[in-house]
Design a protein around this motif. Structure first.
Motif, PDB file in Angstrom:
ATOM      1  N   ALA B 228       0.838  -1.199   0.000  1.00 43.76           N
ATOM      2  CA  ALA B 228       0.000   0.000   0.000  1.00 43.76           C
ATOM      3  C   ALA B 228       0.873   1.249   0.000  1.00 43.76           C
ATOM      4  N   ALA B 229       1.955   1.238   0.797  1.00 47.37           N
ATOM      5  CA  ALA B 229       2.865   2.389   0.854  1.00 47.37           C
ATOM      6  C   ALA B 229       3.509   2.636  -0.510  1.00 47.37           C
ATOM      7  N   GLU B 230       3.899   1.557  -1.185  1.00 45.80           N
ATOM      8  CA  GLU B 230       4.500   1.697  -2.522  1.00 45.80           C
ATOM      9  C   GLU B 230       3.487   2.318  -3.483  1.00 45.80           C
ATOM     10  N   TYR B 231       2.248   1.848  -3.412  1.00 41.84           N
ATOM     11  CA  TYR B 231       1.225   2.371  -4.329  1.00 41.84           C
ATOM     12  C   TYR B 231       0.938   3.828  -4.039  1.00 41.84           C
ATOM     13  N   GLU B 232       0.910   4.185  -2.747  1.00 46.19           N
ATOM     14  CA  GLU B 232       0.702   5.584  -2.378  1.00 46.19           C
ATOM     15  C   GLU B 232       1.829   6.451  -2.937  1.00 46.19           C
ATOM     16  N   THR B 233       3.051   5.925  -2.941  1.00 49.40           N
ATOM     17  CA  THR B 233       4.177   6.666  -3.516  1.00 49.40           C
ATOM     18  C   THR B 233       3.962   6.864  -5.015  1.00 49.40           C
ATOM     19  N   LEU B 234       3.505   5.816  -5.684  1.00 47.01           N
ATOM     20  CA  LEU B 234       3.295   5.907  -7.138  1.00 47.01           C
ATOM     21  C   LEU B 234       2.189   6.898  -7.494  1.00 47.01           C
ATOM     22  N   VAL B 235       1.111   6.926  -6.689  1.00 53.23           N
ATOM     23  CA  VAL B 235       0.009   7.850  -6.998  1.00 53.23           C
ATOM     24  C   VAL B 235       0.161   9.177  -6.261  1.00 53.23           C
ATOM     25  N   ASN B 236       1.286   9.320  -5.570  1.00 53.74           N
ATOM     26  CA  ASN B 236       1.601  10.585  -4.891  1.00 53.74           C
ATOM     27  C   ASN B 236       0.525  10.955  -3.866  1.00 53.74           C
ATOM     28  N   ARG B 237       0.266  10.051  -2.972  1.00 51.67           N
ATOM     29  CA  ARG B 237      -0.755  10.242  -1.951  1.00 51.67           C
ATOM     30  C   ARG B 237      -0.164   9.880  -0.586  1.00 51.67           C
ATOM     31  N   ARG B 238      -0.260  10.772   0.365  1.00 53.83           N
ATOM     32  CA  ARG B 238       0.265  10.489   1.698  1.00 53.83           C
ATOM     33  C   ARG B 238      -0.852   9.831   2.505  1.00 53.83           C
ATOM     34  N   GLY B 239      -0.804   8.514   2.611  1.00 52.72           N
ATOM     35  CA  GLY B 239      -1.856   7.808   3.333  1.00 52.72           C
ATOM     36  C   GLY B 239      -1.283   7.032   4.510  1.00 52.72           C
ATOM     37  N   ARG B 240      -2.098   6.142   5.061  1.00 52.72           N
ATOM     38  CA  ARG B 240      -1.674   5.372   6.230  1.00 52.72           C
ATOM     39  C   ARG B 240      -0.556   4.381   5.916  1.00 52.72           C
ATOM     40  N   GLY B 241      -0.446   4.017   4.658  1.00 50.05           N
ATOM     41  CA  GLY B 241       0.624   3.091   4.280  1.00 50.05           C
ATOM     42  C   GLY B 241       1.988   3.713   4.526  1.00 50.05           C
ATOM     43  N   LEU B 242       2.181   4.894   3.962  1.00 50.48           N
ATOM     44  CA  LEU B 242       3.468   5.594   4.122  1.00 50.48           C
ATOM     45  C   LEU B 242       3.690   5.975   5.578  1.00 50.48           C
ATOM     46  N   THR B 243       2.627   6.397   6.264  1.00 51.39           N
ATOM     47  CA  THR B 243       2.760   6.811   7.667  1.00 51.39           C
ATOM     48  C   THR B 243       3.254   5.658   8.526  1.00 51.39           C
ATOM     49  N   GLY B 244       2.821   4.453   8.189  1.00 51.43           N
ATOM     50  CA  GLY B 244       3.172   3.305   9.022  1.00 51.43           C
ATOM     51  C   GLY B 244       4.540   2.717   8.744  1.00 51.43           C
ATOM     52  N   MET B 245       5.200   3.139   7.667  1.00 51.10           N
ATOM     53  CA  MET B 245       6.445   2.473   7.266  1.00 51.10           C
ATOM     54  C   MET B 245       7.585   2.662   8.253  1.00 51.10           C
ATOM     55  N   ASP B 246       7.646   3.831   8.876  1.00 51.54           N
ATOM     56  CA  ASP B 246       8.720   4.056   9.859  1.00 51.54           C
ATOM     57  C   ASP B 246       8.588   3.082  11.027  1.00 51.54           C
ATOM     58  N   SER B 247       7.371   2.968  11.557  1.00 48.22           N
ATOM     59  CA  SER B 247       7.136   2.036  12.665  1.00 48.22           C
ATOM     60  C   SER B 247       7.422   0.611  12.225  1.00 48.22           C
ATOM     61  N   GLN B 248       6.995   0.282  11.012  1.00 47.08           N
ATOM     62  CA  GLN B 248       7.224  -1.067  10.478  1.00 47.08           C
ATOM     63  C   GLN B 248       8.724  -1.360  10.461  1.00 47.08           C
ATOM     64  N   SER B 249       9.510  -0.390  10.001  1.00 44.85           N
ATOM     65  CA  SER B 249      10.965  -0.586   9.911  1.00 44.85           C
ATOM     66  C   SER B 249      11.558  -0.854  11.287  1.00 44.85           C
ATOM     67  N   ILE B 250      11.213  -0.019  12.252  1.00 41.55           N
ATOM     68  CA  ILE B 250      11.830  -0.131  13.578  1.00 41.55           C
ATOM     69  C   ILE B 250      11.430  -1.441  14.248  1.00 41.55           C
TER      70      ILE B 250
END
Lengths: 208, 279, 206
Positions: B228-250
């Motif tokens: 979902a985060a990748e797709y949000e990047t492709l469609v240039n939309r800041r959604g919950r996918g991108l927001t959650g990636m930092d927490s996911q990484s840690i």
């Protein structure tokens, strides 16, 4: 009779649906479509019987005062209120009370129940995921590569990490999963044939 | 080493606390780590980009609130993309709660993009019957769908009136958390009617879809929140996918450290045992 | 707006009530659990009736299409176990659904899974870049060795044993990848819940 009639039904329906796949005659295709539509209608009743069973079990719990019987009042109360909100307060699923209950009761509870698993998997990572054999070591190495490669941190450490993960997913993972798919499908086909031919009857339950 | 002996019997609630903090802190102090785009996600994006304006996309929300955290961001991102491309969305669900969740996304994004219900998008709600239902659906939509999500006759809505069988659908986008779901769309709908299938699945299901992508039965895949985060990047939309990636990484890094530490303790305990045995 | 705020607070309190299970099982968790089961069962009943049962079964019947009585009667037999004397009648809807589903499954597993997957395994080894050819060869061999592992009619010794062992290695890599993805999934669900608490409830996250 109590077993013969059901066996005739499963064989007749199954045999007809199987042969209908190969007979491109309009009447046969229409009959096959009709049976599929009836299947969908009957399948809906599975859920209704599940709900009735739930009500029955909880009423019995209250009656027999078994352990934690008081919580059954809560369960039944919310069940009936939800049905009241959907069927009576304003018909259909667009009713505001019904949508409110879905958004603020059902959704948070359901989502949180599943999110508990994150904690359990973390605890298991520490206590149980041990490389005791070469195979387990290979499993853990693959897991660690995927866990790091699939996150932005992995991409930051090495730009090739995501490509390595994609290769693992598209080659060894695909190969193994494909082999498993063949095995599962062949097993399911043989089980389906056993059911249709009446060899497998356990789904009918016990008794005469 | 006394510390390793203590760690071997660490209370699990301390582990839970570490996990909780690893999720909360990056949300409060975002790291802004860049997200890479993988081929399966790009395939979905390219497929939607290639569809002519006005094409009808059948979107099946086959999940419930238990998987909402992973699949709702993908739902929003794909709907956003479809609306920007002026594609029409025909939404349904193989799971009872899926269509209610999809309805929320359709309503919100429909308003933002000035789309009209019944013309640009429609939601027909939940359809029971799973895999067998898909065969009936593809042959004749009217056998399975007579009303929309609100109870209106389907033929009273322009988009509903135009869809009669699988031939009228350009692509299926299934957002799938289990059974029935993407595998049935592939095995039943695609196999019988040939309609291209794209999927967004929970991360648990993602590895199982790779054989289908490899064989061409599945066009592409958004796997889990990362997809979902990748797709949000492709469609240039800041959604919950991108927001959650930092927490996911840690959290992932934390769990890898837990796995390594657990195995270090295993080796230490083995050596201690053999030393005691030798003594 | 006020009613929405109350709803968000209810959602947040239910979330925290369920999280309290992490400390230990307690009455607050049990209350939330029972609320969840009750609400979800009620939701399923309403949605199933309005989205399917009424428009697709009962409405056509009342509009004059009498033959719709047949699936309704078969479905009503699902309630037979509630009456011990006629409980055996539940076998009729069970066998009907099993017959249709099993037959459809046989054809679709072959048409939708086995044949396409078999076709997908015939990958090119020539006329493609070397690394692609190597990967394709690994896929072909991986499928074969995995299938060899699941052949239990003969003891895994000699060449068969070696093949089965290699199949296990392929499966271990696949299971490891699945495990990594499973962890990812579980963590994502927790992230969703924490986001709800921090963004929707406490409003400390944008």
């Amino acid at each position: 009779m109590k077993r013969t009639i059901p066996q005739i039904i499963v064989f007749a329906c199954g045999f007809f649906m199987l042969t209908a796949f190969f007979i491109p005659v309009r009447f046969v295709q229409d009959m096959s479509q009709m049976l599929q539509n009836w299947y969908i209608g009957v399948a809906a009743f599975f859920v209704f019987i599940g709900i009735i069973n739930l009500i029955k079990i909880n009423l019995e719990k209250i009656q027999r005062k078994v352990r934690d019987w008081q919580y059954s009042y809560i369960l039944l109360g919310f069940l009936f209120f939800m049905m009241f909100a959907g069927f009576v307060l304003r018909g259909h699923t667009e009713g505001p009370v019904f949508k409110y209950m879905f958004a603020y009761f059902y959704t948070p509870c359901s989502a949180t129940m599943f999110s508990l698993l994150a904690f359990f998997v973390a605890s298991a990572s520490f206590r149980a995921f041990r490389a005791k054999t070469p195979e387990a070591t290979l499993l853990l190495i693959a897991a660690v590569i995927v866990m790091i490669g699939r996150i932005p941190v992995g991409y930051g450490i090495w730009h090739g990490f995501p490509s390595l993960v994609e290769w693992i997913m598209t080659v060894p993972n695909t190969a193994a999963n494909r082999g498993i798919i063949f095995g599962i499908n062949l097993g399911l086909i043989s089980m389906a044939l056993r059911v249709l031919l009446g060899i497998e009857r356990s789904y009918m339950g016990g008794g005469d | 080493m006394k510390i390793l002996d203590k760690l071997a019997v660490l209370d699990r609630r301390i582990i839970y606390l570490f996990v909780g903090l690893a999720v909360i802190i990056p949300m409060l102090i975002p790291l802004g780590l860049p997200v890479d785009i993988t081929r399966p996600v790009k395939n979905v994006y390219d497929k939607i980009e290639s569809l002519p304006e006005g094409s009808i996309v059948l979107m099946s929300t086959d999940y419930d609130p238990g998987s909402e955290a992973e699949l709702y961001p993908a739902t929003e991102a794909v709907i956003e993309h479809c609306f920007r491309r002026n594609l029409r969305i025909y939404m349904m669900g193989l799971w009872p709660a899926g269509s209610a969740l999809g309805e929320r996304a359709l309503d919100t994004l429909g308003r933002i993009h000035n789309k009209t219900y019944g013309i640009d998008y429609i939601n027909v709600g939940y359809r029971p019957g799973g895999a067998v239902m898909l065969l009936s659906l593809g042959r004749n939509f009217r056998d399975v769908i007579r009303v929309d999500y609100t109870g209106r006759p389907i033929d009273s809505l322009e988009l509903g009136h135009q869809v009669h069988s699988a031939r009228d659908i350009t692509m299926v986008m299934t957002l799938s958390a289990g059974d029935p779901g993407v595998i049935h769309w592939v095995q039943y709908f695609h196999a019988r009617f040939g309609t291209p299938i794209c999927a967004a699945t929970t991360a648990i299901m993602a590895p199982r879809q790779y054989p289908y992508m490899n064989s061409g039965q599945l066009v592409g895949l958004l796997g889990g929140l990362k997809g979902a985060a990748e797709y949000e990047t492709l469609v240039n939309r800041r959604g919950r996918g991108l927001t959650g990636m930092d927490s996911q990484s840690i959290v992932h890094v934390l769990l890898v450290l837990f796995i390594i530490l657990g195995n270090v303790i295993l080796i230490y305990q083995k050596r201690k045992k053999s030393a005691v045995g030798a003594a | 707006m006020f009613i929405q705020t109350i709803g968000i607070w209810v959602g947040a309190l239910l979330t925290l009530a369920i999280f309290s299970f992490l400390y230990r099982d307690n009455p607050v968790y049990k209350v939330a659990e029972n609320i969840f089961v009750g609400v979800s069962a009620g939701y399923w009943a309403v949605v199933l009736w309005f989205d399917y049962a009424w428009p697709n079964l009962f409405a056509p019947l009342f509009q004059g299409r009498i033959y719709y009585i047949i699936p309704i009667l078969i479905g009503i037999l699902m309630f037979a176990p509630l009456f011990p004397k006629i409980s055996w009648l539940v076998r009729i809807p069970l066998t009907f659904t099993m017959g249709v589903a099993m037959a459809v499954a046989i054809t679709q597993y072959i048409q939708g899974d086995i044949i396409p997957q078999l076709q997908g395994t015939f990958l090119p080894l020539r006329g493609v870049p070397f690394f692609t050819a190597f990967s394709n060869l690994l896929i072909i061999l991986g499928v074969i060795f995995t299938l060899i592992y699941f052949y239990f009619s003969k003891e895994h010794k000699g060449a068969l044993g070696v093949g089965a062992k290699i199949g296990v290695w392929f499966m271990m890599v696949s299971f490891g990848a699945s495990f990594g993805y499973t962890i990812m999934a579980r963590v994502s669900l927790l992230i969703g819940r924490v986001y709800y608490l921090l963004h929707d409830w406490l409003r400390v996250v944008r």
